[in-house]
Scaffold this active site. Structure first.
Site, PDB file in Angstrom:
ATOM      1  N   SER A  35      46.755  48.158  35.019  1.00  0.00           N
ATOM      2  CA  SER A  35      45.894  46.991  34.778  1.00  0.00           C
ATOM      3  C   SER A  35      44.555  47.427  34.191  1.00  0.00           C
ATOM      4  O   SER A  35      44.026  46.769  33.293  1.00  0.00           O
ATOM      5  CB  SER A  35      45.682  46.213  36.077  1.00  0.00           C
ATOM      6  OG  SER A  35      44.932  46.974  36.985  1.00  0.00           O
TER       7      SER A  35
ATOM      8  N   ARG B  13      43.852  46.015  30.513  1.00  0.00           N
ATOM      9  CA  ARG B  13      42.775  45.026  30.423  1.00  0.00           C
ATOM     10  C   ARG B  13      41.791  45.431  29.324  1.00  0.00           C
ATOM     11  O   ARG B  13      41.453  44.634  28.448  1.00  0.00           O
ATOM     12  CB  ARG B  13      42.042  44.913  31.750  1.00  0.00           C
ATOM     13  CG  ARG B  13      40.906  43.893  31.695  1.00  0.00           C
ATOM     14  CD  ARG B  13      40.092  43.858  32.966  1.00  0.00           C
ATOM     15  NE  ARG B  13      40.923  43.577  34.135  1.00  0.00           N
ATOM     16  CZ  ARG B  13      41.246  44.471  35.045  1.00  0.00           C
ATOM     17  NH1 ARG B  13      40.813  45.713  34.925  1.00  0.00           N
ATOM     18  NH2 ARG B  13      41.995  44.150  36.067  1.00  0.00           N
TER      19      ARG B  13
ATOM     20  N   ASN C 246      41.631  43.458  25.681  1.00  0.00           N
ATOM     21  CA  ASN C 246      40.403  42.783  25.279  1.00  0.00           C
ATOM     22  C   ASN C 246      39.872  43.315  23.969  1.00  0.00           C
ATOM     23  O   ASN C 246      39.496  42.557  23.073  1.00  0.00           O
ATOM     24  CB  ASN C 246      39.332  42.939  26.363  1.00  0.00           C
ATOM     25  CG  ASN C 246      39.397  41.825  27.381  1.00  0.00           C
ATOM     26  OD1 ASN C 246      38.949  40.722  27.130  1.00  0.00           O
ATOM     27  ND2 ASN C 246      40.005  42.120  28.529  1.00  0.00           N
TER      28      ASN C 246
END
Lengths: 256, 156
Positions: free
Chosen positions: A192, A196, A200
């Site tokens: 994660s 992440r 992004n």
């Protein structure tokens, strides 16, 4: 810009998303990621080291004040979250924040600027933002992952760690399930973290590339708001990576 | 998303950066900030001490002022007393002087009276003698009776 960079839109996008690579199979190196991240990392950490070495306990200059603000932000986060002897956690958190921040900040440069300069130097592919390369984000998150194990074993010894893995949260009778849950939980952390940041930044970069496909006189209408918004994103992502690292390490340090 | 050996390179770079931060960035900043915190604490303590000193000095000055006032009042009271003493003394002296003057004049008056009495007595004696002479002219010889006349004079 789009006309000069490629014949079609998809070629333009594809060109911007291709790393400069060397090697075969797994042993391929994304040279742009490695060089950009090392250069910027050394620059920002070197700047901090330079300021830190000259740091006075008297009235600080503007640069020192800025460095101190960031430092104290990181230090207070570590102090609030990580209980006990923090040791390497503070420097680790500061490194993560600074490195991720400067690498993300490259995203604010015009999307064609770095590839154009590199093209002029005879390098045809150059992805300027290392955090849009999953290799980079996974390298960071897996390092954190190993540090989580290191802190687990350092704090609880190997026996204590195994005991925790097998008995939490359902008790000793459900050991296989506990182990399974623990594996999922621990694997989810680096995945994660890495995805992440990667997601992004990749998405942000993609939006910049798409905006660059607009006619030049319209680009600012979307480009300016997106860039301004992106200032928040790059800072936030750096902060999130840092704070989650601190939290994971403090969880590793304390027994459940 | 293609994972390749870059991941190893990046992990190594990351490790180097962490090590660098641990060695050259974190400790000097911690030291500088702790030093500053200490300096500020010292400064605040000094300011507090200064404030206390000021309060103490104010108290001392007030004490000194009160003392001076008390002393002044004492001096005034003393001088007042001394003044009344001096006045009293002067009055007594004046009274004594007046008494003396009165006594002296009284004595003088008495003397005058005595003297007047004396002269009156002489005159009376003379008058008596003259009267007696006039009465006794024919038979009394002044020489023969001078003894008698003198005794009369002394009796008077």
């Amino acid at each position: 810009m789009s006309e000069s960079a490629g014949n079609s839109t998809s070629e333009y996008i594809h060109h911007h998303l291709t790393n400069l690579q060397d090697g075969h199979g797994f042993w391929t190196f994304n040279l742009d990621t490695i060089i950009t991240s090392a250069l910027l990392g050394l620059m920002v950490v070197g700047l901090f080291a330079w300021v830190a070495r000259k740091a006075t306990s008297g009235v600080p200059g503007k640069l020192q004040a800025a460095v101190e603000m960031i430092f104290e932000m990181v230090q207070s986060q570590v102090r609030d979250t990580f209980h006990g002897e923090s040791g390497a956690v503070g420097p680790l958190a500061l490194t993560i924040f600074l490195w991720v921040f400067v690498l993300n900040a490259v995203d604010l440069l015009p999307v064609d600027l770095v590839p154009m300069i590199m093209g002029a130097l005879g390098v045809h592919h150059w992805k300027p933002v290392p955090t849009t390369d999953p290799n980079h984000t996974f390298a960071m998150s897996l390092t954190v992952f190993f540090l989580i194990f290191f802190y687990n074993i350092k704090a609880k010894k190997f026996g204590g760690f195994m005991h925790e893995v097998l008995t939490v949260p359902f008790g000793p009778k459900m050991a296989p399930f506990n182990l399974l849950f623990r594996i999922i939980e621990d694997v989810a952390k680096p995945v994660s973290l890495a995805l992440r940041l990667f997601g992004n930044m990749y998405a942000g970069e993609m939006v910049f590339i798409l905006i660059a496909l607009l006619p030049f006189y319209l680009q600012w209408i979307l480009g300016a708001p997106w860039a301004i918004f992106h200032i928040l994103i790059i800072t936030l992502q750096a902060f999130i990576f840092m704070i989650l690292t601190i939290i994971y390490l403090s969880m590793a340090h304390e027994s459940h | 998303m293609n994972i390749n050996a870059t991941i190893i390179g990046q992990a190594i770079t990351f490790a180097i950066l962490i090590w660098f931060t641990m060695k050259f960035v974190w400790p000097p900043l911690v030291a500088a900030l702790e030093e500053r915190a200490r300096k500020i604490a010292d400064g605040l303590a000094a300011a507090e001490r200064g404030k206390q000193d000021l309060v103490q000095a104010e108290r001392r000055s007030e004490e000194a002022l009160n003392e001076a006032k008390a002393k002044a009042a004492e001096i005034i009271a003393l001088s007042e007393k001394r003044r009344s003493e001096i006045i009293e003394e002067a009055r007594l002296e004046a009274k004594a002087e007046a008494d003396r003057v009165i006594a002296q004049s009284k004595a003088e008056v008495e003397q005058e009276v005595m003297r007047a009495k004396e002269s009156l007595r002489d005159r009376v004696a003379d008058l008596a003698v003259a009267g007696a002479e006039k009465i006794l002219r024919r038979e009394i010889n002044a020489q023969a009776h001078s003894e008698l006349l003198a005794s009369i004079r002394t009796e008077l």
